[in-house]
Structure formats: structure tokens, C-alpha cells
Design an enzyme around this catalytic site. Sequence first.
Site, PDB file in Angstrom:
ATOM      1  N   ALA A   8     -13.603 -36.044  28.172  1.00  0.00           N
ATOM      2  CA  ALA A   8     -13.309 -36.393  26.825  1.00  0.00           C
ATOM      3  C   ALA A   8     -12.298 -35.653  26.267  1.00  0.00           C
ATOM      4  CB  ALA A   8     -14.401 -36.690  25.734  1.00  0.00           C
ATOM      5  N   CYS A   9     -11.193 -36.157  25.568  1.00  0.00           N
ATOM      6  CA  CYS A   9     -10.242 -35.231  24.898  1.00  0.00           C
ATOM      7  C   CYS A   9     -10.105 -35.600  23.334  1.00  0.00           C
ATOM      8  CB  CYS A   9      -8.903 -35.279  25.607  1.00  0.00           C
ATOM      9  SG  CYS A   9      -8.118 -36.589  25.472  1.00  0.00           S
TER      10      CYS A   9
END
Length: 487
Positions: A8-9
Site C-alpha cells: 500500500a502506498c
Amino acid sequence: MKYVAVTACPTGIAHTYMAAEALEQAAKAAGDEMLVETQGSAGSTPLSAADIAAADAVIFAADVGVRDRERFAGKPVVEVSVKQAINDAAGLLTQAADAAQREPAAEPEAAAAEPELASKVVAGAGFGTRLRQWLMTGVSYMIPFVAAGGLLIALSFALGGYQITDAPPVTEVFDPASLLSWAALANQIGTTAFEFLVPVLAGFIAFAIADRPAIAPGFVGGAVAVTVGAGFLGGLVAGLLAGAVIAGLKQVKVPRGIAGIMPVVVLPLLGSLVVGGLMFVVLGKPIALAMTALTGWLTGLSGANAALLGALLGAMIAFDMGGPINKVAYTFAVGGLSIGTTASLEIMAAVMAAGMVPPLSLALASAVRGKLFSPAERASGRAAWLLGASFITEGAIPFAAGDPLRVIPSIVLGSATTGALSMTFGATLRAPHGGIFVTPLVGNPLMYLAAIVIGVVVAAAAVLFAKRLGRQDAEEPAPEAASAAPA
């Protein structure tokens, strides 16, 4: 070994999926099994309880909070940033194997009964990092409203011209057989969506700071900011203020009988009163004056000043390719869409054009002089054509990771050139994303495309020149030669 991972970014677009692919490829090469849950903007298919239970270890490659991480309780965990997963996935597998040997796995706890909103704040980070993550949480929830509203407004102009803003309300006049009526409908829906920008921004900044009880005060503060003319800047202040107020009120000790209603009644009530009052009476007018000055400055930009601003924003977009500096420039441009002046639309056009340059220029350079690039970089170059055209600046990361001192200055130069030229040419854009595919919605599209092409050529030439300095062609044989060599 069997592993599960979550990537996840902050924006949930490129890094999330690049990290997932890197982990999957590394596991395949090692003969291990890897299942990845990508918590990105395209949604994700959660890992099943059976997959988690069977895993020897868990890898969290995330720059934001991992949703529902309680599912993995009892499992050995390796937690890193997404860039570490992209750059050294094999090393992470080694760490995960070591963790599995050190820590006996226990059965995971039952997952939460209902899904939770997700903030983008990592526990234990410093204040500066948390501040950026608070702001990015607000921006990430705001962007869908910007995208929907901006594209609808741009479409309405394409169908009905700029005079469509003078059309009567569609609740009073609407002819299904008239193209202008449909254009007016799109414009009025898009305008309505834009009215949510500042309240949503403020509400979710507050949420990131103090969780659900802060959402209502944040929305109220954002709505007041719009009412008093404080705009986007007022929304930022209102969101931070609401989060701070609720976080402070949470520290107050109350009798057990009242504690149950604090999150749903008392905190939203007091928070809305305090934040709304301060925004109306104390903070709103000074911020509105600052916004008026900012709007006047943007409107007055021309010539060298406009080009300089475009060059600065272009350089910021390219410098860390989706990182915090990139997001500052992008957020500035998106915030300008709520102002709606010609200058703010020119800024949005310059930022998007500049963001396309790094992947496109490296794709061009690797195609023109493939011997200067490794086989892996040439493969990345083929994918970078589409990533660049889609305004996914992160497509340049594989090149920058392998040769940052040559690549980063080159793409910064190219993006700065494109940003300056786009501002000089007066190209405008209401859509906050879409890359080359929203060109029909660009004002002065031919010169806009020319700015992109010139920047791509400048960056590609710079990186080829830099790679020729001080070293010979890449020593790795081309794929054809490698395949022809005897085993």
C-alpha cells in the site's frame, strides 16, 4: 515457504502494484509461494483466512496504515516501505524466512466485524511525517470528487462551450433531445461535486488526526471555510484545527455513563461548535484575505513569472517520482482547481504534462540506445510508455533506483522544461488525472502536446549524455545475444 503480503502506498496507484509484482517475482524465483493483497486505489481482494493461517510469515510493504492488520495477529511480520519491496524483494523474503524461524506462528484473531475507514498515518512516525500523512489522507479522499467533478465540467465545456456556465438550472429547463441540456446537466453535476472538495479535505484531515469523532467538526469547518471565502487554504486549517480539538477533548476524563456517548454525540457537538465558531469569527476572514491574495497572484502570473512557476512545479513532480515532494506539487495544482481561475487551470495542465515526462523520456532513451541500459531496464522501458501516457510518474522508478545520479537530474530538467513551456503556452486543464487520454479536454492542446514532446526529448537526451559520461555501454549482453550463447 508460504508467504502473504500487503502492499500500500499513499496514492494507491503505482508503487502499490509495483511492490506486489516484485514480491511475487522474487518468490517465484526462490521457489516459494507468495499471495499479495494490494490495498490500492483499484480496490483489493482480501487475503482469505485460510491463506493467512497457512502462511509462514507476513510482509507489510506499506507507506500507509495497513487496513485490518489484526487479521495477521500471531504471525511473524516483516514491515518495510514499498520502495524497499521494489528494490530488494529477495532480501525481504530472506528476512521473512528468518522471522518465521525465530517466532512461532499463532492462530490469527478473528477479523473485525465491519470494515473501517483507513487513514494513511503510520504509528510511531515523527511529527513532520505525520503532518504530511494527515494532509495526504484528506487529499486521497478528496481526489475522487476532483476527478468526477473536473471531468464532468471539462466534458460540459467540450459539448456546450464555455458559455454553458450561464445555462439555467436543469431542474427548471431540461430537454432530453438537446445536446446543450446534457452539457448543462454535466456542468451542474460537476459543479456540485466541486462544492464538496474543501469539506471533504477538512473532514478527512481531521479524521486522520483524531479518528471518526473528528469527521463532523472537520466537515463543518470546511463548509464554513467555503462560506467565508477561505477556500482550499481554509479547508487545510479547518481540518488540522478540528483534529487537534477532538484529540484534545479525547484526553478529558469523563464519568463512565457519559463515555459511551462521547464519540457519537459529545465530541462531534463540541468539536463542531468550537471549530465552526473559530472559523466564522476568528480565522475565516484572515485566511480569506490570504486566499484572495493568492488568487490575485496566480491571476497576475504571466511571461517569465509563469514559466518560472511551471519549471519549479515540473521539477518537483519529477524529483521523487510519486514521493512527498511530487505530492506537494500535485496537491497545489489540485487545490487550484477549486479556485477555477485560468491561471490555476494552467498550473494543473503544467503539472500533469510534467508528470508524464519522466517515464516517457526513459522509455524513449532505452529504445534509442538500449545498450546503455540493462535488460531489466529495457523491459521497464516498454511498460513506461503506457505508464507515462497515463500520468503515472512512478514508471521512472526502476531507472532511477539503478542509476539515480544520472537519471534524476535528467528527468528533473525535462519536466521543468515541459512545465515552463506549458505555462508559457497557456495550456489549461480541469481534469486532475488521465494523462494523454484527457487531451481533448485541454485548452490549447497542440502546444500542450508540443511542451510534452520537447520535455521528453530534453530528458531523454540528458540521460543518454549522462550515461555516456565516464562509462562504456552496459556490459550485459542483449537478450538476443544471451539466448544465442552456448549453455
